[in-house]
Design an enzyme around this catalytic site. Structure first.
Site, PDB file in Angstrom:
ATOM      1  N   HIS A 184       0.579  -1.091  -0.034  1.00 19.86           N
ATOM      2  CA  HIS A 184      -0.023   0.116   0.050  1.00 19.86           C
ATOM      3  C   HIS A 184       0.806   1.274  -0.071  1.00 19.86           C
ATOM      4  O   HIS A 184       1.980   1.204   0.371  1.00 19.86           O
ATOM      5  CB  HIS A 184      -0.903  -0.206   1.223  1.00 19.86           C
ATOM      6  CG  HIS A 184      -2.070  -0.858   0.953  1.00 19.86           C
ATOM      7  ND1 HIS A 184      -2.231  -2.233   1.414  1.00 19.86           N
ATOM      8  CD2 HIS A 184      -3.221  -0.530   0.512  1.00 19.86           C
ATOM      9  CE1 HIS A 184      -3.500  -2.701   1.236  1.00 19.86           C
ATOM     10  NE2 HIS A 184      -4.135  -1.683   0.544  1.00 19.86           N
ATOM     11  N   LYS A 233      -0.609   4.767   4.414  1.00 17.00           N
ATOM     12  CA  LYS A 233      -1.662   4.023   5.037  1.00 17.00           C
ATOM     13  C   LYS A 233      -1.162   3.520   6.428  1.00 17.00           C
ATOM     14  O   LYS A 233       0.211   3.609   6.894  1.00 17.00           O
ATOM     15  CB  LYS A 233      -1.570   2.592   4.446  1.00 17.00           C
ATOM     16  CG  LYS A 233      -2.649   1.713   4.997  1.00 17.00           C
ATOM     17  CD  LYS A 233      -2.876   0.692   3.854  1.00 17.00           C
ATOM     18  CE  LYS A 233      -3.917  -0.572   4.532  1.00 17.00           C
ATOM     19  NZ  LYS A 233      -5.165   0.148   5.031  1.00 17.00           N
TER      20      LYS A 233
HETATM   21  P1  NAD Z   1      -7.356   9.703   4.980  1.00 14.64           P
HETATM   22  O1  NAD Z   1      -6.476   9.948   6.036  1.00 14.64           O
HETATM   23  O2  NAD Z   1      -7.171  10.309   3.670  1.00 14.64           O
HETATM   24  O3  NAD Z   1      -8.969  10.067   5.267  1.00 14.64           O
HETATM   25  C1  NAD Z   1      -9.533   9.970   6.722  1.00 14.64           C
HETATM   26  C2  NAD Z   1     -10.321  11.260   6.977  1.00 14.64           C
HETATM   27  O4  NAD Z   1     -11.036  10.761   8.153  1.00 14.64           O
HETATM   28  C3  NAD Z   1      -9.486  12.511   7.010  1.00 14.64           C
HETATM   29  O5  NAD Z   1      -9.949  13.360   6.532  1.00 14.64           O
HETATM   30  C4  NAD Z   1      -9.637  12.692   8.623  1.00 14.64           C
HETATM   31  O6  NAD Z   1      -9.851  14.103   8.823  1.00 14.64           O
HETATM   32  C5  NAD Z   1     -11.153  12.163   8.728  1.00 14.64           C
HETATM   33  N1  NAD Z   1     -11.753  12.084  10.075  1.00 14.64           N
HETATM   34  C6  NAD Z   1     -11.052  11.414  11.246  1.00 14.64           C
HETATM   35  N2  NAD Z   1     -11.820  11.666  12.212  1.00 14.64           N
HETATM   36  C7  NAD Z   1     -12.867  12.188  11.834  1.00 14.64           C
HETATM   37  C8  NAD Z   1     -14.074  12.526  12.588  1.00 14.64           C
HETATM   38  N3  NAD Z   1     -14.347  12.233  13.731  1.00 14.64           N
HETATM   39  N4  NAD Z   1     -15.206  12.968  11.871  1.00 14.64           N
HETATM   40  C9  NAD Z   1     -15.082  13.070  10.490  1.00 14.64           C
HETATM   41  N5  NAD Z   1     -13.955  12.976   9.818  1.00 14.64           N
HETATM   42  C10 NAD Z   1     -12.847  12.318  10.523  1.00 14.64           C
HETATM   43  O7  NAD Z   1      -7.466   7.931   4.837  1.00 14.64           O
HETATM   44  P2  NAD Z   1      -8.265   7.274   3.682  1.00 14.64           P
HETATM   45  O8  NAD Z   1      -7.044   6.554   2.795  1.00 14.64           O
HETATM   46  O9  NAD Z   1      -9.417   7.949   3.095  1.00 14.64           O
HETATM   47  O10 NAD Z   1      -8.633   5.735   4.254  1.00 14.64           O
HETATM   48  C11 NAD Z   1      -9.564   5.892   5.377  1.00 14.64           C
HETATM   49  C12 NAD Z   1      -9.817   4.523   5.969  1.00 14.64           C
HETATM   50  O11 NAD Z   1     -10.468   3.522   4.805  1.00 14.64           O
HETATM   51  C13 NAD Z   1      -8.642   3.919   6.447  1.00 14.64           C
HETATM   52  O12 NAD Z   1      -8.880   3.015   7.457  1.00 14.64           O
HETATM   53  C14 NAD Z   1      -8.278   3.131   5.106  1.00 14.64           C
HETATM   54  O13 NAD Z   1      -7.651   1.804   5.459  1.00 14.64           O
HETATM   55  C15 NAD Z   1      -9.680   2.430   4.647  1.00 14.64           C
HETATM   56  N6  NAD Z   1      -9.858   2.076   3.537  1.00 14.64           N
HETATM   57  C16 NAD Z   1     -10.679   1.118   3.032  1.00 14.64           C
HETATM   58  C17 NAD Z   1     -11.134   0.714   2.003  1.00 14.64           C
HETATM   59  C18 NAD Z   1     -12.098  -0.278   1.551  1.00 14.64           C
HETATM   60  O14 NAD Z   1     -12.330  -0.766   0.381  1.00 14.64           O
HETATM   61  N7  NAD Z   1     -12.678  -0.775   2.685  1.00 14.64           N
HETATM   62  C19 NAD Z   1     -10.169   1.260   0.786  1.00 14.64           C
HETATM   63  C20 NAD Z   1      -9.492   2.396   1.007  1.00 14.64           C
HETATM   64  C21 NAD Z   1      -9.191   2.801   2.355  1.00 14.64           C
END
Ligand code: NAD
Length: 258
Positions: free
Chosen positions: A148, A152
């Site tokens: 990744h 991540k």
């Molecule tokens: P990222 O860090 O870009 O985004 C996370 C966002 O959540 C940030 O903008 C942060 O400000 C926000 N956040 C944190 N606390 C918050 C709150 N209390 N209220 C509102 N917003 C809040 O991360 P990302 O790459 O977008 O990934 C996010 C999650 O999704 C990770 O756990 C990642 O592993 C997961 N993910 C899952 C899949 C899937 O298919 N299930 C795919 C990609 C990523």
């Protein structure tokens, strides 16, 4: 028409889900939640995701008319947001055992889709891995390798766990008993072990390989996510499902009817 709100709308996945939602005819994006102190609070959601002004602002809480929430944040925020008591699609990964129990408890009252990987391909790969594991049998050594991007946070990825569980299930073993995370020093391979390895770097969207090493052959299953759009599209599919589902905990397999 399914009305959705995206929780974590300023994140990498949140923006992609907003963009994808605006392109779907049967999905209406009615809100986006950002952190209370975030600079994006009050920003136009369309502008935030690069789709142009839509007249809906990012807020601290989802609007009342959202029929389903799509959550891509952190494990802590995800558990905190269970208090919204709404049908929800959880894409966030890295939840602890205790946090998962809280999700399970919430699912007794509301429908929850918990999917560490929203792509259709990974759901099918999971089935293939379980089958291969069962049919190839104990003579093949299983290793799961994931890669990744450098930002991540959790490791190994939720998808690596998903695939390792499928491999263990195929053999009738419990992953907790057979998993080995990386190897260092004197670390001979035990019978039945499933090795799990995480690589981090650059901009890799997500790559997963499951290798079955036999004595005279190797079988390898590979999944590469080429863009976050694949996860976003899957999460919208899950949102359509969860908006009309009964309370309970669902996986992507339920969503896809697989
Ligand atoms: P990222 O860090 O870009 O985004 C996370 C966002 O959540 C940030 O903008 C942060 O400000 C926000 N956040 C944190 N606390 C918050 C709150 N209390 N209220 C509102 N917003 C809040 O991360 P990302 O790459 O977008 O990934 C996010 C999650 O999704 C990770 O756990 C990642 O592993 C997961 N993910 C899952 C899949 C899937 O298919 N299930 C795919 C990609 C990523």
């Amino acid at each position: 028409m399914t009305r959705i709100a995206v929780v974590g709308a300023a994140g990498r996945m949140g923006r992609e889900v907003c963009r994808a939602a605006l392109e779907e005819r049967d999905i209406e994006l009615v809100g986006g939640v950002v952190e209370p102190e975030a600079p994006e609070l009050g920003a136009d959601l369309g502008e935030l995701c690069g789709a142009g002004w839509i007249g809906i602002s990012a807020t601290e809480d989802p609007p009342d008319n959202a029929e389903a929430l799509i959550e891509f944040t952190t494990p802590e925020a995800t558990v905190e947001h269970l208090s919204y008591r709404r049908p929800v699609v959880i894409g966030t990964t890295g939840l602890s055992e205790e946090q998962l129990q809280r999700v399970e408890a919430a699912a007794e009252a509301e429908p929850v889709v918990l999917a560490p990987n929203m792509s259709v391909g990974v759901s099918l790969v999971r089935e293939v891995v379980r089958d291969l594991s069962e049919k190839l049998g104990a003579g093949y050594d299983i290793e799961v390798i994931e890669a990744h991007h450098r930002n991540k946070v959790d490791a190994p990825s939720g998808t690596a766990f998903l695939l390792a569980w499928a491999a263990a299930e195929g053999r009738g073993s419990d992953l907790d008993d057979v998993a080995v995370y990386g190897r260092e020093g004197r670390a001979p391979r035990r019978e039945g072990e499933i090795g799990i390895h995480a690589l981090r770097g650059g901009a890799v969207v997500g790559e997963h390989r499951v290798v079955f090493y036999g004595v005279g052959e190797e079988v390898e299953v590979v999944h590469r996510a080429l863009s976050r759009r694949t996860f976003a599209t899957g999460s919208l599919r899950a949102a359509r499902f969860v908006a009309t589902a009964h309370q309970g905990l669902y996986s992507m397999r339920d969503v896809l009817g697989a």
